[in-house]
Each structure stands twice: as structure tokens, then as C-alpha cells.
Design a protein around this motif. Structure first.
Motif, PDB file in Angstrom:
ATOM      1  N   ASP A 180      -2.209   5.749  -8.726  1.00  0.00           N
ATOM      2  CA  ASP A 180      -2.215   4.920  -7.423  1.00  0.00           C
ATOM      3  C   ASP A 180      -3.757   5.182  -6.680  1.00  0.00           C
ATOM      4  N   ARG A 194      -0.948  -1.711 -10.143  1.00  0.00           N
ATOM      5  CA  ARG A 194       0.451  -1.397 -10.619  1.00  0.00           C
ATOM      6  C   ARG A 194       0.739  -1.986 -11.815  1.00  0.00           C
TER       7      ARG A 194
ATOM      8  N   ASP B 315       9.444   1.540 -10.877  1.00  0.00           N
ATOM      9  CA  ASP B 315       9.629   1.251  -9.717  1.00  0.00           C
ATOM     10  C   ASP B 315      11.009   0.318  -9.617  1.00  0.00           C
ATOM     11  N   THR B 317      12.516  -0.484  -6.711  1.00  0.00           N
ATOM     12  CA  THR B 317      12.634  -1.248  -5.477  1.00  0.00           C
ATOM     13  C   THR B 317      13.331  -2.849  -5.967  1.00  0.00           C
ATOM     14  N   LYS B 337       9.132   5.818  -8.227  1.00  0.00           N
ATOM     15  CA  LYS B 337       8.361   4.968  -7.380  1.00  0.00           C
ATOM     16  C   LYS B 337       9.391   4.090  -6.620  1.00  0.00           C
ATOM     17  N   ILE B 338       9.300   3.942  -5.327  1.00  0.00           N
ATOM     18  CA  ILE B 338      10.295   3.186  -4.689  1.00  0.00           C
ATOM     19  C   ILE B 338       9.977   2.877  -3.275  1.00  0.00           C
ATOM     20  N   ASP B 339      10.144   1.849  -2.642  1.00  0.00           N
ATOM     21  CA  ASP B 339       9.994   1.563  -1.256  1.00  0.00           C
ATOM     22  C   ASP B 339      10.958   2.420  -0.513  1.00  0.00           C
ATOM     23  N   ARG B 340      10.445   3.436   0.177  1.00  0.00           N
ATOM     24  CA  ARG B 340      11.443   4.424   0.908  1.00  0.00           C
ATOM     25  C   ARG B 340      12.384   3.730   1.680  1.00  0.00           C
ATOM     26  N   ALA B 341      11.539   2.953   2.865  1.00  0.00           N
ATOM     27  CA  ALA B 341      12.240   2.283   3.810  1.00  0.00           C
ATOM     28  C   ALA B 341      13.188   1.482   3.388  1.00  0.00           C
ATOM     29  N   LYS B 342      12.739   0.461   2.283  1.00  0.00           N
ATOM     30  CA  LYS B 342      13.792  -0.343   1.973  1.00  0.00           C
ATOM     31  C   LYS B 342      15.167   0.378   1.191  1.00  0.00           C
ATOM     32  N   ASN B 356      10.259  11.382  -5.597  1.00  0.00           N
ATOM     33  CA  ASN B 356       9.518  10.399  -5.051  1.00  0.00           C
ATOM     34  C   ASN B 356       8.217  11.201  -4.154  1.00  0.00           C
ATOM     35  N   ASP B 373       3.311  13.997   3.519  1.00  0.00           N
ATOM     36  CA  ASP B 373       4.066  13.269   2.927  1.00  0.00           C
ATOM     37  C   ASP B 373       5.611  13.708   2.928  1.00  0.00           C
TER      38      ASP B 373
END
Lengths: 211, 417
Positions: A180, A194, B315, B317, B337-342, B356, B373
């Protein structure tokens, strides 16, 4: 340009694409024109991958169809018919790491997009990167890694390239699952991505072309 | 009053179970799914050394658990490579084998079933696995390639056992059994070390994450048999055969998980996932090839009273919309890996959020970055408390000890609800 062949490739119609190639050749068409159409389809596939219309399976299958077409055309192309290369890339999985799936997808993406790609394989020592950059006059270097040990290997590889006096001559991208922005800064790379689409965008940016 | 180890154990189990069930806990726990070489590396011991000495490995596992104050004893991620060495397994490479002493063990993907062999596999999965796949992945199992025996119940008498002679007297067979004996010796040692570790940790109040492990059938086929390239080409060239292979392998994971849970009286199953991640396939391909076998595995666990613990590597997501359809409060979802808010928006009332914290931060960041974090995660999930702290796939080998400690301190500082 015929859209029939490009349509078949984009539809992942392997048998159909190969039949069109044979029919066109049997009809007396120049193999170079057929090859250009096939390459154009692969470029479109890369663009569709970049905007998430297709995914890794289509890239792999598209590459496989292209291999079949190239095998058909190769014996018939007498003069060297090569599209102008967009740039030269040296790429490999950094030392200590033997994973290659992500790297291989990036290699395929860059190749179908017209780059001259020199794939050094897996577990690549620093000196091999340095030698390959010098030998091929690479403008872009890709460092891949799946494991967290790759963080230090990437850093060490970039330091090795700098120690060889080559850092200003190349742009360096890094990629792999745990990579990243943090690792980009840590390793001293010029960019990170990515996926293969990001790799292509960086290569295009650094070699003065559009993705 | 200081709780007893028994009380601590019960509290920690209850906290995990409450979070999975979407009941707000008293505090957010720090529960690393597993560890590989981090505990021994911080003790200055090479990866090869702990591959060779299982009791040394578990000694460092214990020390790390106590030092960093985990809320359970992380699972052992280092495989018994001396066992693998005895069989000359080629599908895995390890430190002390042909990798450097400080390298981790690594997987060697390949087409161990060729595209034109799928029919043979489908016609006789156990026979093909025995005579073709096992000899390919382990050199000393080569004699299995000519194993042609009648069904064993035909031979189950004193006279007919002599019919085993042609096989047992064949070249390489004696050496194969000798290698298996060496395998057994190391495997017994490995299991003894693990057993002692779990017993000791439980006595100190630290639960064991899981015993049972099972992959989604697509990953069994793609990772183990056909490779990414092979299984991808199957999607286009022979999709029905790919689906048939998945059907053959689906009961494997289900039965292995249920069997392991019953045998060990445990109720959690670890489910590592690879090829369903975003980018690896389209939604349409995911719906056809991955989701059916994955969701079948999840539902089979739930129906048998087992908490599935999928580790969504990559990911996921783009797949949250599918995860949102799973039964609420039943799945311990661990994310890489992931979009936390989503995730919170789509799945926050369906499953807890585990993991995460980026390996990049633990390995190369500062304690302040790690704390920031962790705080961001806890702030996001503070209303429900449906959060378990960990990095992406347990504690990364190259983590800085001060960063792992910062994670623990941040959990203690911000995680009391």
C-alpha cells in the motif's frame, strides 16, 4: 479493420476467433492485418479491465486466445511485424518470495498493451534486477511480492538499484496483496498499485503514453 | 478481585461469542487468528529452527501471547515441515528445506490435475487422487501410481491377503512406508507440542481459536488441483466440468469440519478463502462458481452448531452485497482488505468485523500510526461493539514488537465500551 475478430475475442469465443483468423487467411488477407486486429482486441480488453468491466479470468482467457492466434499467424508472417513498443519494463517477484500469480497478470497486461516486458521470475536477487535494467535499458521496473517479507526485499532492491547508479534512469512500481502507500514510501518506490490496471496506468504515465 | 484462569477463559469465550451474535460486549478484544514466525523472530530465532523443533515453536507462541496480552492463544500457523520432508512434498517449500532459513513456508501452485484429466478425476476421485495426484505432490508416494488392488473387502481374510504381495513387494513401496513412519514420528511430536500448548494456555485462561479447517470447494479445486490459470480456463472451456469438480469437493470441507469439531468438542471452523475476492472474477462468475459452494459450506457449519470463521483474503468489498444475505449473528468474518465504512453500511447488522489492521503498518509503521488505525476502527464500530481486533491474517511475521504492543494498548485505551 474488421470488428468480427475483435468481437469474438472480447466475447471469449475461442473457437470462433480462431475460425475467423483461418477464414481470413484462407481468403487471402495479409496475416499482419489479422494480427493487428487481434492486438487491438487485447488493448480493448485491457481498457475494460481497467474500468472493471472484465476481470482476471477474461485477461487470462484473452491471453490464451491470443496465443492460439499468434501460433496460427507466426509461420505466415515473413517479415518481422512488430508493433512499436511503448516502453521497456523489467519485472519480477522480489527475493525471498516465490509467488507469481499477481506478477504474471501484470506481465500479461503490459505485454498485450505493447510493452517490451522482461520477466525475471520469482525470488529475484537484487543483482539480477540491476543487470536486467542495464541490459535492456528499462524505463520501468516492477517489483512484486505477496508476503510481508517482501517489504524489506523491495526496499533492498530499490537501494541496490540506486547503489548501481540506476535510480534516476528508471521509475519503479511495486505491487502485491499487502502493498500500500505506506510500503511505497517505506521502500522508496515511485508508485504502487492494487492491480494490473494500476500497473498499466503507471507504466503509461511514466513512458509518456495513454493507458 | 482478580479473576481466576477459569473465569478469564469463560469471559473471553463469552465475549467472542457475544460479538459474533451481535450482542454488545463489555470491551473489544484483541484476538489474532493465527501466528506463524512472529513469536520466534522477535526472540531472534530463525524460521528454520522452529520448523525443526515444534516444542520450541509453541514455547514462543506462549511467550508472545502473554507478552502482548492477547485475548486468546493464536492458532499455530507453522506446518510440520519435517513431516512434509519425510514425504518429499513438492507442493510446499519451507525454510530449512530449499528456502532460506529466514523465509516462511510457501505454496507452489500448479496444475496437479491437467485439463484433459478432469474426466478421469470425476470418474473416480479417490482412485485418481491416490494413483495420480498424491505421487505428483509427494515424491516418495510414487509407488501409489501403480496401486491396483481389488476392493479391500475381497481381501479381508488370511488367504487373500497374499494378493497384496505384488504391490507391497514392488520397487519403492518399502521406502514409502519407511517415509510414512518418519512422517508419523514427526507428526506425533507436532501434535504433542500443540496439545501441550493448548492445554497450558487453557489452564491460564486463554481459549483456542479453532481446530477445524475447511476451504470453499472452488478454492480446493483452484488452489490445489487446477491452479488459477487452469480453473480460469475451465470457466470458459469446460465450465460444467469445473462445476462437477466443485460438487465433488464440497462434501470434503463440510465433512472434515464437522468431523474435526465432533472429535475435539469444538464449535468453530476456520475457512480460508482466496479466489472469490474482488478482481478474481465478475459478479456473474462469482454467482455461478464461488458463492454456491461457499454459502453451502457456511450454512452447513451453522446447521451443525459450528461458528464459521471465514478469512476473506484479498479485497471482498465487491462481495459485501452477497455477504449481507447470510444469517445474522452467525458468522465470524475476518477481513484482509475491505472498505470498512461500506462493510458497516451493508453488513453491520449481519456479521461482526474482525481484523483488517494493515500488515504494512505493523511491519513498517510507527506505534502512533497503529493506534490511530485501531482508534478509527473502534470509533466506527463503537455503537454496536461488533468488532474484534487483529491484523489482516493474524500477526505478520515481520511486525515490529512495539507496534503489536501499540495495538494492544490502543484496544485497552479505546476499546472499553
Amino acid at each position: 479493420m474488421s470488428t468480427e475478430l475483435t468481437d469474438a475475442i472480447l466475447a471469449m469465443d475461442e473457437d470462433g476467433a480462431l475460425k475467423i483468423v483461418k477464414d481470413r487467411l484462407d481468403g487471402g488477407e495479409a496475416p499482419e492485418a489479422v494480427l493487428d486486429d487481434a492486438r487491438s482486441a487485447m488493448t480493448t480488453l485491457g481498457e475494460k479491465f481497467a474500468c472493471e468491466e472484465v476481470f482476471i479470468p477474461e485477461l487470462i482467457m484473452g491471453g490464451e486466445i491470443m496465443k492460439g492466434i499468434a501460433a496460427e499467424l507466426k509461420p505466415r508472417i515473413t517479415a518481422e511485424h512488430t508493433a512499436e513498443k511503448r516502453g521497456t519494463v523489467v519485472i519480477g517477484t522480489v527475493h525471498g518470495d516465490i509467488h507469481d500469480i499477481g506478477k504474471d497478470v501484470v506481465v500479461m497486461m503490459l505485454e498485450v498493451s505493447g510493452y517490451d516486458v522482461h520477466d525475471l521470475g520469482i525470488d529475484v536477487p537484487v543483482e539480477s534486477f540491476v543487470a536486467a535494467i542495464q541490459e535492456h535499458g528499462a524505463q520501468v521496473v516492477g517489483l512484486s511480492g505477496l508476503l510481508t517479507l517482501a517489504f524489506d526485499s523491495m526496499k533492498g532492491t530499490i537501494e541496490g538499484i540506486a547503489a548501481a547508479g540506476l535510480r534516476d534512469r528508471v521509475k519503479i512500481m511495486i505491487g502485491g496483496s499487502p502493498v500500500d502507500e505506506q510500503i511505497c514510501t517505506y521502500a522508496g518506490a515511485d508508485g504502487w498499485g492494487r492491480d494490473a490496471a494500476a500497473a498499466l496506468a503507471m507504466a503509461a504515465d511514466w513512458t509518456g503514453g495513454a493507458a | 478481585m482478580t479473576p481466576t484462569p477459569e473465569e478469564l477463559y469463560a469471559q473471553r469465550e463469552q465475549r467472542f461469542n457475544d460479538i459474533v451474535a451481535l450482542k454488545k460486549p463489555d470491551k473489544i478484544p484483541f484476538m489474532p487468528l493465527m501466528m506463524h514466525y512472529f513469536p520466534s523472530r522477535i526472540a531472534g530465532v530463525s524460521n528454520a529452527a522452529v520448523e525443526a523443533d515444534h516444542f520450541l515453536m509453541t514455547k514462543y507462541m506462549k511467550e508472545a501471547t502473554l507478552k502482548f496480552g492477547f485475548d486468546w492463544a493464536a492458532a499455530v500457523g507453522v506446518p510440520p515441515t519435517k513431516s512434509l520432508e519425510a514425504l518429499q512434498v513438492k507442493q510446499i517449500r519451507w525454510p530449512g528445506g530449499d528456502l532460506a532459513d529466514d523465509a516462511p513456508f510457501q505454496w507452489v501452485e500448479g496444475e496437479y490435475i491437467e485439463a484433459d484429466e478432469v474426466d478421469q478425476f470425476l470418474a473416480d476421485p479417490p482412485g485418481f487422487a491416490t494413483r495420480t495426484i498424491l505421487p505428483r505432490i509427494a515424491a516418495v508416494l510414487q509407488p501409489l501410481s501403480f496401486l491396483q488392488l481389488p476392493p479391500m473387502h475381497w481381501l479381508a481374510n488370511g488367504y487373500s491377503t497374499i494378493l497384496l504381495a505384488p504391490f507391497l513387494a514392488a520397487p519403492g513401496v518399502k521406502e514409502m512406508f519407511e517415509a510414512m513412519a518418519r512422517f508419523a514420528e514427526d507428526a506425533q511430536n507436532y501434535m504433542a507440542a500443540e496439545g501441550a500448548y493448548w492445554g497450558e494456555m487453557a489452564a491460564m485462561g486463554y481459549p483456542q481459536p479453532f481446530v477445524a479447517v475447511g476451504f470453499p470447494a472452488f478454492d480446493l479445486v483452484s488452489d490445489y488441483f487446477r491452479s488459477l490459470r487452469g480453473s480460469t480456463l475451465d470457466m470458459f472451456r469446460q465450465p460444467d466440468k469445473l462445476l462437477a469438480m466443485i460438487d465433488v469437493m464440497l462434501p470434503a470441507s463440510i465433512n472434515l469440519i464437522i468431523g474435526a469439531c465432533k472429535a475435539t468438542h469444538t464449535t468453530r471452523a476456520f475457512i480460508p478463502m482466496h479466489r472469490g475476492a474482488g478482481g478474481f472474477m465478475s459478479d456473474e462468475q462469482f454467482e455461478k462458481f464461488y458463492w454456491p459452494c461457499f454459502s453451502a459450506l457456511i450454512y452447513a457449519c451453522i446447521e451443525n452448531g459450528i461458528t464459521p470463521m471465514p478469512l476473506f483474503e484479498g479485497d471482498y468489498t465487491p462481495r459485501l452485497k452477497y455477504l449481507a444475505t447470510l444469517p445474522p449473528g452467525k458468522v465470524a468474518a475476518h477481513f484482509d482488505k475491505i472498505d470498512r465504512a461500506k462493510f458497516k453500511e451493508l453488513c453491520g447488522d449481519v456479521m461482526c468485523f474482525w481484523g483488517n489492521v494493515p500488515p504494512s503498518l505493523l511491519c513498517t509503521g510507527t506505534p502512533e500510526q497503529v493506534k490511530d488505525d485501531v482508534k478509527e476502527l473502534i470509533d466506527l464500530f463503537a455503537d454496536t461493539g461488533s468488532l474484534i481486533l487483529d491484523s489482516c491474517i493474524g500477526i505478520p511475521d515481520e511486525s515490529k514488537p512495539e507496534n503489536v504492543m501499540a495495538l494492544k494498548e490502543a484496544v485497552d485505551e479505546y476499546g472499553v465500551l
